[in-house]
Scaffold this active site. Structure first.
Site, short mmCIF file in Angstrom:
data_model
loop_
_atom_site.label_atom_id
_atom_site.label_comp_id
_atom_site.label_asym_id
_atom_site.label_seq_id
_atom_site.Cartn_x
_atom_site.Cartn_y
_atom_site.Cartn_z
N TYR A 1 0.83 -1.22 0.00
CA TYR A 1 0.00 0.00 0.00
C TYR A 1 0.86 1.26 0.00
O TYR A 1 1.67 1.48 0.89
CB TYR A 1 -0.86 -0.05 1.24
CG TYR A 1 -2.09 0.83 1.26
CD1 TYR A 1 -3.35 0.29 1.01
CD2 TYR A 1 -2.02 2.17 1.61
CE1 TYR A 1 -4.49 1.08 1.09
CE2 TYR A 1 -3.17 2.96 1.68
CZ TYR A 1 -4.39 2.40 1.41
OH TYR A 1 -5.53 3.18 1.50
N TYR B 1 -6.61 6.44 -6.39
CA TYR B 1 -6.75 6.14 -4.96
C TYR B 1 -8.07 5.45 -4.70
O TYR B 1 -9.13 5.98 -5.01
CB TYR B 1 -6.64 7.40 -4.10
CG TYR B 1 -6.33 7.04 -2.67
CD1 TYR B 1 -5.06 6.62 -2.32
CD2 TYR B 1 -7.31 7.07 -1.69
CE1 TYR B 1 -4.76 6.25 -1.02
CE2 TYR B 1 -7.02 6.69 -0.38
CZ TYR B 1 -5.75 6.29 -0.06
OH TYR B 1 -5.45 5.92 1.23
#
Lengths: 417, 138
Positions: A297, A347
């Protein structure tokens, strides 16, 4: 690996479930539509990708920061009658946890196939960079002593961990800037990526400071998008359209001690992966050395680094060397975030990194390579700008989801037969 | 000069902290069963789970554990940027987040993790005096 926590959970579900469908809307800044429309389109795309119809899917899960549209509306738009649904609160580190929940509810006989989505106007409505969430909430608990001094955004809070990591281990901003540079190379081979231009380490270091030690280009993009995956059992997966991405192990929202404010005590240059790995690897039956590609991430460049380190891809303190060594590049020994991730593609609070690994494990990632007569891309494995981004022959991937330094989720997937 | 930044509203169980702050004292919760201090204040000891808490007057001394320079801030704090935030290792145990004083946000290379700091309080309104930590000469 030290074993401070019990990791004796049953492993008999290893290899019994798979991700069979993935889908997304375009990554934009200004979707011009509601999260309901984004979610509905993403769910439809994922179900279609699986070779199923909405009527074949009887379970639905989603996650949001109260910035999305819940399942009953999405299901209604697609004419689906659900036997199970749940909409949970949360952002990063939710998706791997929800895959585990999907396995659990199918195992419990509550439904047969679950679609999981995240729909967000992360740029045009509720921005994640601190201008949206959190500003209106009461100053109490942790917030009593952090909001009062202006702590609102994730960057403002998390960067203290990176500063201490630099102090403890000599890690440098230049080392983690490689994460952005490498992910931008990958994004340049991803037609979906919001930022597809290649960025250099020097450009990252020259960009304006947001929260020292984080520059603007150390921070992820904010975008509008809907994203979805379909989870079902391995027997049904074999009837679906694509080679399944078979789930070997999941860890969900694993916490550090006193995670409501983990900075209070203990080493803050360590993240939740240090605990999550004790579940992830034994349950998967493999270790980090066996993993061929990762999806660590990248809310910020340093989050990728700290997670890879604490999940054991390198020795503690050597994360800076790892991410700047070239190992994470396409063509390297263990590429990371081959879509460009949150730094470049878009995102989504983690789900696009799972979608990417599913496509990689199918050996059919959507790059610019020519499509053959069988409908599959003929990958060249030439990773030049605008070229291929398929990891050759990949069989085993790991996703490392980040919620905060104190909260992480993870998943190992294998290429099915 | 009036305090223009967000002011916390003292709740029920943090009243002794704010009363101490008014008198220039740093009050910390300590467990009378395990004798450990914790921060921030909670309803029970997060280390041994006892209800048997007391408030002690702390030394007001600590060291910098980590810091950051806030260039992009929000709301009333936007006008203060750049400013330095830090976690302070309290002499009595645990860490406290603060805005660090006695440092130049434009010269972060001069800020040293491990440097000694002392607490001070700024009057925000009649009921709330807000703690800040200042680097002291060594």
């Amino acid at each position: 690996m030290s074993g401070e926590i019990e990791a004796d959970s049953p492993r008999y579900l290893r290899g019994k479930y798979a991700i069979v469908g993935v889908g997304e809307t375009e990554y934009t800044r200004g979707s011009g539509c509601t999260t309901r429309a984004l979610g509905t389109r993403a769910v439809r795309a994922a179900i279609e990708d699986a070779g199923l119809t909405p009527g074949d899917v009887d379970g639905m899960l989603s996650y949001s920061f109260n910035d999305s549209t819940p399942s009953p509306a999405i299901a209604g738009d697609l004419g689906m009658r659900l036997d199970f649904h749940m909409d949970v609160y949360g952002g990063g580190s939710s998706i791997e946890a929800l895959v585990g929940i999907a396995i659990g509810v199918i195992e419990a006989g509550m439904c047969k196939t679950v679609v999981i989505y995240r729909a967000m106007n992360g740029f045009s409505q509720v921005r994640i960079g601190g201008t949206g969430r959190g500003r209106g909430s009461a100053m109490s608990g942790n917030g009593l002593f952090s909001r009062g001094i202006g702590m609102v955004s994730a960057a403002q809070m998390f960067c203290h961990s990176f500063m201490r990591h630099m102090y403890d281990y000599g890690t440098t901003p230049e080392q983690v800037a490689h994460v952005k540079a490498i992910h931008s190379e990958h994004a340049s081979n991803n037609p979906k990526a919001y930022y597809s231009k290649r960025t250099t380490v020097d450009e990252v270091l020259a960009s304006r400071m947001i929260v020292k030690p984080l520059h603007l280009l150390d921070c992820c993009v904010e975008t509008d998008n809907g994203t979805a995956i379909v989870v079902t059992c391995i027997d049904r997966a074999r009837d679906c359209r694509h080679t399944p991405a078979v789930i070997q192990s999941v860890v969900g929202r694993c916490l550090k001690p006193r995670s409501d404010m983990h900075y209070q005590s203990g080493p803050i240059s360590t993240v939740a992966g240090r605990y999550a790995r004790e579940i992830l690897w034994p349950n998967a039956g493999v270790g980090p050395e066996d993993i061929e590609m990762t999806g660590s991430y990248d809310a910020f460049t340093f989050t990728t680094m700290m997670q890879l380190e604490d999940y054991g891809f390198c020795k503690k303190g050597e994360g800076g060397d790892y991410v700047s060594s070239g190992i994470m590049r396409l063509g390297g020994a263990r590429p990371n975030n081959t879509s460009g991730g949150h730094l470049c593609e878009g995102y989504t609070h983690g789900i696009n990194m799972v979608i990417e690994n599913v496509r990689q494990l199918r050996h059919d990632v959507d790059d610019g390579c020519p499509v053959g007569t069988n409908g599959k891309r003929r990958h060249t494995y030439d990773y030049c700008e605008g070229g291929c981004r398929q990891v050759e022959g990949v069989e085993l991937s790991a996703n490392l989801g980040w919620g905060t330094p104190g909260m992480g989720s993870a998943m190992v997937m294998a290429r099915g037969s | 000069m009036s305090y223009t930044l967000p002011i916390p509203q003292p709740g029920t169980h943090t009243r002794p902290f704010w009363e101490g702050a008014k008198a220039g004292k740093l009050m910390l919760p300590r467990c009378q069963d395990c004798n450990r201090v914790h921060w921030y204040p909670r309803h029970l000891c997060p280390k041994c789970h006892s209800d048997n808490l007391e408030w002690i007057e702390a030394s007001g001394e600590g060291t910098i554990h980590t810091y950051a320079v806030q260039h992009l801030a929000f709301g009333p704090w936007a006008a203060e940027a750049p400013y330095v935030t830090a976690y302070i290792d309290l002499k009595e145990g645990d860490r406290m987040l603060t805005v660090l004083r006695g440092v130049d946000a434009g010269k972060p290379q001069d800020i040293r993790i491990g440097a000694a700091v002392k607490v001070e309080f700024e009057l925000a309104n009649d009921d709330v005096h807000i703690p800040f930590w200042r680097v002291v000469e060594e």
